[in-house]
Design a protein around this motif. Sequence first.
Motif, PDB file in Angstrom:
ATOM      1  N   GLU A 264      -5.110   2.787 -12.401  1.00 18.46           N
ATOM      2  CA  GLU A 264      -5.670   2.465 -11.081  1.00 18.46           C
ATOM      3  C   GLU A 264      -6.460   1.159 -11.120  1.00 18.46           C
TER       4      GLU A 264
ATOM      5  N   ARG B 201      -5.040  -0.039  -7.242  1.00 20.33           N
ATOM      6  CA  ARG B 201      -4.624   0.900  -6.190  1.00 20.33           C
ATOM      7  C   ARG B 201      -4.754   2.328  -6.708  1.00 20.33           C
ATOM      8  N   ASP B 202      -4.817   3.281  -5.789  1.00 19.42           N
ATOM      9  CA  ASP B 202      -4.810   4.687  -6.169  1.00 19.42           C
ATOM     10  C   ASP B 202      -3.409   5.078  -6.616  1.00 19.42           C
TER      11      ASP B 202
ATOM     12  N   ASP C 200       0.824  -1.204   0.000  1.00 20.99           N
ATOM     13  CA  ASP C 200       0.000   0.000   0.000  1.00 20.99           C
ATOM     14  C   ASP C 200       0.864   1.263   0.000  1.00 20.99           C
TER      15      ASP C 200
END
Length: 265
Positions: free
Chosen positions: A101, A106-107, A65
């Motif tokens: 994305e 994920r961003d 992350d």
Amino acid sequence: MASDLTRAVGIDIGGTGIKGGVVDLEAGELVTDRIKVPTPAGAEPPAVLEAVKKVLETLEVADSDIPLGVAFPAIVKNGKTLSAANVSEKWIGFEAEKFFEDGLGRDIHFANDADVAGVAEVRYGAAKGVEGLVLLTTLGTGIGSAMIYNGVLIPNSELGHLARPGKDKDAEYYAAYSAMEREELSWAKWAKRLQWYYSHLEFLFSPDLFVVGGGVSKHPEEFLPLLKLNTPIVPAVHRNNSGIIGAAALSLGAMPQLAQATAAD
């Protein structure tokens, strides 16, 4: 790899190579090896996405992350790519940020490659604390540009595509590092083309500093001393890593926020 607010991943997508690394955001330095894979032939969206996945897997951050920024060689506005000088025309008008994305799960923060190189040099390098107008140019497959005024980035300047009077091809075709390789020019002959280009920028914008990035910035002694300008011209501190570092820096916030923080340093 654990995520925190002092590290981020930067991916720099170019016309010939896709580079990435994990960056220490306090020092503005890579804390991993720089990973590079070739840009897929044709550079169409699905193939480029797979190459980016390969870089993230090699860095062992594909499932992390940790914040991620992606730099791309096109005009980028609200996550959409509006040009395609050295990649597939399928990127024109393409929702690139959403595509990455969705594909990466994920961003991300997505921006023009030369602009993020400019952010790196403002935050950590040759343009830090410089008042007035700084023009950063990246000399590689094409010519990218970043305009920075009193520490604030003016995005999507695209100064590599200035027209040459009486010529069909633009400045990028004539003076990029790829032109030197394509035409097997000597450093001195190539520098004559750069002299025209930087003199033209000097006349148009009256900058206070030129910063030169891109792959050729590893060899500034070969061409910068050959240029006769009124404006100081220096190599990018982070050389060809500026795109990675700037993309990572932008992963934690938008350009204006970073610019304001930089101007306040």
